[in-house]
Design an enzyme around this catalytic site. Structure first.
Site, PDB file in Angstrom:
ATOM      1  CD  GLU A 167      53.358  32.465  28.085  1.00  0.00           C
ATOM      2  OE1 GLU A 167      52.622  32.458  29.099  1.00  0.00           O
ATOM      3  OE2 GLU A 167      54.169  31.562  27.833  1.00  0.00           O
ATOM      4  CG  ASP A 171      51.952  30.310  25.905  1.00  0.00           C
ATOM      5  OD1 ASP A 171      52.244  31.045  24.929  1.00  0.00           O
ATOM      6  OD2 ASP A 171      52.792  29.570  26.470  1.00  0.00           O
ATOM      7  CG  HIS A 216      52.534  21.773  25.755  1.00  0.00           C
ATOM      8  ND1 HIS A 216      52.237  22.836  26.570  1.00  0.00           N
ATOM      9  CD2 HIS A 216      53.858  21.877  25.493  1.00  0.00           C
ATOM     10  CE1 HIS A 216      53.328  23.547  26.782  1.00  0.00           C
ATOM     11  NE2 HIS A 216      54.324  22.990  26.143  1.00  0.00           N
ATOM     12  CG  HIS A 245      54.395  25.129  34.687  1.00  0.00           C
ATOM     13  ND1 HIS A 245      53.422  24.176  34.731  1.00  0.00           N
ATOM     14  CD2 HIS A 245      53.987  26.022  33.737  1.00  0.00           C
ATOM     15  CE1 HIS A 245      52.471  24.458  33.856  1.00  0.00           C
ATOM     16  NE2 HIS A 245      52.783  25.565  33.248  1.00  0.00           N
ATOM     17  CE  LYS A 262      58.193  28.848  30.211  1.00  0.00           C
ATOM     18  NZ  LYS A 262      58.079  28.624  28.734  1.00  0.00           N
ATOM     19  CD  GLU A 319      52.195  23.416  30.462  1.00  0.00           C
ATOM     20  OE1 GLU A 319      51.200  24.152  30.619  1.00  0.00           O
ATOM     21  OE2 GLU A 319      53.317  23.850  30.109  1.00  0.00           O
ATOM     22  CD  GLU A 364      50.576  26.916  28.078  1.00  0.00           C
ATOM     23  OE1 GLU A 364      50.384  27.739  29.000  1.00  0.00           O
ATOM     24  OE2 GLU A 364      51.711  26.472  27.799  1.00  0.00           O
ATOM     25  CE  LYS A 404      52.147  29.294  30.980  1.00  0.00           C
ATOM     26  NZ  LYS A 404      52.600  29.718  29.631  1.00  0.00           N
ATOM     27  CB  SER A 458      56.692  25.346  22.935  1.00  0.00           C
ATOM     28  OG  SER A 458      56.374  25.888  24.198  1.00  0.00           O
ATOM     29  CG  ASP A 489      57.656  31.603  27.272  1.00  0.00           C
ATOM     30  OD1 ASP A 489      58.817  31.527  27.693  1.00  0.00           O
ATOM     31  OD2 ASP A 489      56.964  30.578  27.056  1.00  0.00           O
TER      32      ASP A 489
HETATM   33  P1  PGA Z   1      57.322  24.773  27.342  1.00  0.00           P
HETATM   34  O1  PGA Z   1      55.893  25.453  27.301  1.00  0.00           O
HETATM   35  O2  PGA Z   1      57.689  24.508  28.753  1.00  0.00           O
HETATM   36  O3  PGA Z   1      57.076  23.524  26.533  1.00  0.00           O
HETATM   37  O4  PGA Z   1      58.264  25.718  26.659  1.00  0.00           O
HETATM   38  C1  PGA Z   1      55.442  26.367  28.257  1.00  0.00           C
HETATM   39  C2  PGA Z   1      55.258  27.719  27.655  1.00  0.00           C
HETATM   40  O5  PGA Z   1      55.441  27.916  26.431  1.00  0.00           O
HETATM   41  O6  PGA Z   1      54.949  28.636  28.400  1.00  0.00           O
HETATM   42 ZN    ZN Z   2      54.866  30.150  26.645  1.00  0.00          ZN
END
Ligand code: PGA
Ligand code: ZN
Length: 397
Positions: free
Chosen positions: A271, A230, A144, A351, A323, A194, A153, A374, A40, A298
């Site tokens: 998130e 999330d 996911h 992650h 990230k 995940e 999430e 996370k 995503s 994010d």
């Molecule tokens: P992604 O998802 O690593 O697939 O982008 C994680 C997130 O959205 O936090």
């Molecule tokens: Zn996210």
């Protein structure tokens, strides 16, 4: 000084190829790191190239500028060299996957030369001695997993845990308890990328199951465990509305819905509640519930200081997801953490859904004094980071 940079394709947790880098130094320092990968992904992230292309381009442009030229311990110079070698704004030439693998491998080589753990090398002698609370992905869907929740999430947040180890095990217990509750309800559940349960239930039912799992484990362990989300709302946003299966919500309805869930479930963390371009919507929600929950950007910020500054200017969030591969180097990730904390925002080190055994983010979270990390709950590529956190707390790295 760096004497060699080797790059290769290795497997990630989804079975896709990703970039791994080995950095060697003159004095025998060695560092190895691999790039993670999102599903995503935010529209404004640095560019991930196909690994073969990224490796070829980095060998041609970046490696010659690093070898015999730059000290692995000088992270800012390593990362500035990667930027100069790339020449674009978003690592579209050498790929953010090559860049982040080299950046992290150089940091590890720099730490190795000093004989210091990575978190110490990155954070320095005067960093705080706090440990991040792990946010554990327990139930999820979105990009996911197929045929699961719309919200990406449902995260356990053991904010009352007395130690990082107790927090890590609390999340695993919530994950196990959620599985029992799903069984009791006769709901079969696969796992998402995940390691979260990916049951074919409505978001409303997932809220219920998560609320029950969290409060059962809270009662058992005797410390506060909250939960968070999330929403990854950019993935749901199309034609100006948010899609929940066959139903849709307007932006105002989405803000009301999230605010109601914050109050009903005492959410400690939300998130990406809104689309990645909707700074105003983020600001309105933060104004409404930001005093009692973290509103985290994010896809909104993509670890980018310019986008973060835009958010700060309008009060778009009170927290930022970090990230390193969204932006391409550890220096950029550190700068984003610093800008956030100067403005009273919490940084959450994260992650990606596609991961490797690389545990750099555990060190990054400790080095930056981040209040949250996370990194999943179960499965080897997730436990690699969680177990590394336990070792760091135990001074055993
Ligand atoms: P992604 O998802 O690593 O697939 O982008 C994680 C997130 O959205 O936090
Ligand atoms: Zn996210």
């Amino acid at each position: 000084r760096i004497t060699s940079v080797a790059l290769r394709r290795v497997l990630d947790s989804r079975g896709n190829p990703t970039v791994e880098a080995d950095v060697l130094t003159e004095s025998g320092g060695f560092g190895r790191a691999a790039a993670p990968s999102g599903a995503s992904t935010g529209e404004y992230e640095a560019i991930e190239l196909p690994p073969t292309e990224a490796i070829a381009a980095a060998r041609r442009h970046a490696v010659p500028r690093l070898v015999d030229e730059v000290h692995a311990g000088n992270q800012r110079e390593v990362d500035a060299t990667l930027r100069a070698a790339d020449g674009s704004e978003n690592f579209s030439e050498i790929g953010a996957n090559s860049a982040v693998a080299i950046s992290m491998a150089a940091a590890k080589a720099g730490a190795d030369v000093l004989g210091a753990p990575l978190y110490q090398h990155l954070g320095g002698a005067f960093r705080g001695d706090n440990f991040p609370t792990p946010l554990g992905n327990v139930i999820g869907g979105g990009e996911h997993a197929k045929e699961a929740t719309n919200i990406q999430e449902f995260l356990a947040a053991p904010v009352g845990a007395p130690s990082v180890s107790e927090a890590v095990f609390a999340n695993a217990k919530v994950h196990a308890r959620a599985s029992e509750i799903l069984d009791e309800r006769g709901v079969p559940a696969a796992k998402g990328d995940e390691g979260a349960w990916a049951p074919p239930v409505s978001d409303a039912e997932a809220f219920e199951i998560m609320g029950e799992a969290v409060s059962d484990v809270e009662d058992e362990l005797g410390f506060e465990i909250g939960f968070g989300l999330d929403i990854a709302a950019s993935e749901m946003f199309e034609d100006g509305v948010y899609h929940y299966g066959d139903e849709t919500k307007t932006t105002d309805e989405q803000i009301d819905y999230v605010a109601e869930m914050v109050d009903e479930y005492d959410l400690v963390y939300v998130e990406d509640p809104l689309d990645e371009n909707d700074y105003e919507g983020f600001a309105e929600l933060t104004e409404r519930v930001g005093d009692r929950t973290l509103i985290c950007g994010d896809d909104l910020f993509v670890t980018n200081v310019d986008r973060l500054q835009d958010g700060i200017d309008v009060g778009a969030a009170n927290s930022i997801l970090i990230k390193p591969n969204q932006i391409g180097t550890l220096t950029d990730a550190f700068d984003a953490v610093e800008l956030a904390s100067r403005n009273g925002m919490d940084a959450v080190i994260s992650h990606r859904s596609g991961e490797t055994e690389d545990a750099t983010i555990a060190h990054l979270a400790v080095a930056t004094d981040a209040p949250f990390i996370k990194t999943g709950t179960v499965q080897g590529e997730r436990t690699a980071k969680l177990n590394e956190l336990i070792r760091i707390a135990d001074d055993a790295v």
